[in-house]
Write an enzyme that holds these catalytic residues in place. Sequence first.
Site, mmCIF file in Angstrom:
data_model
loop_
_atom_site.group_PDB
_atom_site.id
_atom_site.type_symbol
_atom_site.label_atom_id
_atom_site.label_comp_id
_atom_site.label_asym_id
_atom_site.label_seq_id
_atom_site.Cartn_x
_atom_site.Cartn_y
_atom_site.Cartn_z
ATOM 1 C CG ASN A 32 3.181 0.280 3.078
ATOM 2 O OD1 ASN A 32 4.240 0.819 2.837
ATOM 3 N ND2 ASN A 32 2.846 -0.871 2.528
ATOM 4 N N GLY A 33 1.963 -2.388 4.928
ATOM 5 C CA GLY A 33 2.675 -3.501 5.549
ATOM 6 C C GLY A 33 1.725 -4.647 5.820
ATOM 7 N N GLY A 65 -0.191 0.531 -4.691
ATOM 8 C CA GLY A 65 -1.475 -0.141 -4.473
ATOM 9 C C GLY A 65 -2.519 0.388 -5.425
ATOM 10 C CB CYS A 124 -0.849 0.070 1.272
ATOM 11 S SG CYS A 124 -1.995 -1.280 1.440
ATOM 12 C CE1 TYR A 153 7.827 -4.502 -10.326
ATOM 13 C CE2 TYR A 153 6.829 -4.664 -8.157
ATOM 14 C CZ TYR A 153 6.703 -4.622 -9.528
ATOM 15 O OH TYR A 153 5.461 -4.698 -10.094
#
Length: 496
Positions: A124-125, A50, A23, A272
């Site tokens: 996020n995670g 995301g 995210c 990436y």
Amino acid sequence: MPGGDGLLSFDLHPDDKGPKDACGVFGVWAPGEEVAKLTYFGLYALQHRGQESAGIAVSNGQQVLVYKDMGLVSQVFDEAILESLVGHLAVGHCRYSTTGASVWANAQPTFRSTSAGGLALAHNGNLTNSADLLELAAKRAAEADLAESPADRGSTNDTGLITRLLATYPDRPLLDAAQAVCAELRGAFSLVFMDENTLYAARDPQGIRPLVIGRLGAGWVVASENAALDIVGAEFVREVEPGELVALDGDGVRTRRFAPAEPKGCLFEFVYLSRPDTRISGRSVHETRVEVGRRLARDFPVEADLVIPVPESATPGAIGYAEESGIPYGHGLVKNSYVGRTFIQPSQTLRQLGIRLKYNPLREVIEGKRLVMVDDSIVRGNTQRALVRMLREAGASEVHVRIASPPVKWPCFYGIDFASPKELIAAEQTVDEICASIGADSIGFISLESLTEASSVPADRLCRACFDGSYPVPIPEAASRHGKFQLEVVGPAAGN
Ligand code: SF4
């Protein structure tokens, strides 16, 4: 207008699915600014993290209002919606599902009404102890005699769980409650959350996912990547430290430590996940990728006519390879960046085109040439197999594949969805077998040591688990068995 059936058609070619990030999170406290619009553009800069759903929560000091839906940031919001989100404080999120299915109820920011007011949170995670936390939240809610919130119904993501846990401390200020709750979370979490007046941010003790603080005039911004600060004109101040919780408002920055820092930043962010114009631990992601390309050229030289990237994340690596080897750099593949991000499902005829929907070869450039094709990673191998075949069909005389990361052999439990362990080609095959399987003339993967050196981050401050299987945060049974759907599986049993 709701976004179709709520499913983006990532699977134009079901076998062509790269790593998916968890995210992007963004928060802003800036009285006098149009905070919803700032958040919109911040999320736009983080869209690569995301693409399944997007949301913004805004506060005018009196109440917190949340708007979210399935789809890209540009599909969810328009001018009229943003105009209606008025306030001085906002939190935003763009989601790819890691824990919890890709449905509206799991979109973020999550909202909770508490006795102290509203609470909106973006994450996020991926937590590794969600099953335990679910039991803990139910137990605490029962002890405190708290009624089930409508926000809990249908939500099976770990983020909703954090919001529930925060609400089980109705008598404490949010900063105190967050300090207690963050100490109970395990796994990866970069959090941005808010009540009516204050912006908060927290990062797990390992700092697995990035999170940075910026200054915007007299205001504050928090974002997953500094590229999102740049785009709204905020100045980078510092990273949120691993194990740190901060509160930002008119009183400045207040900081609390909820756990000692044990830094283990995600190495794959360099490969990436992050934008090339982002910096992690003071190191430019672009520069790291170029350096990896140079190292690939030294470690895996080959006689060739042209170096081409698989656009776009492998572009800096191909530039580095060309620079070091002296072989010219060129564009051999054109990417149709947006085709996989539409609600329109392709017809069967279109599906049969497979990878061609996403990449088209430049025949004039590659015909008769010996090519070096640089890609960022190999997950299943299907994309590279299709690309090698496509380049040969377009006239390439040789295709040598160079990969800017070591073989991905283990799954990620900290917020990246690669594929199931069975589908990871490097978990099952040797490098030579992978080369034969994708039909390349030769293949070379950067070594883990060399990639680590290129990042300039010491090995003991990195998570490298998808490459070496050494997980810095233990993985409980429920997380390793059920992965992103663990709360769908254990939820009902735990009374969710
Ligand atoms: S397992 Fe890989 S992708 Fe996941 S956090 Fe660790 S390095 Fe990053």
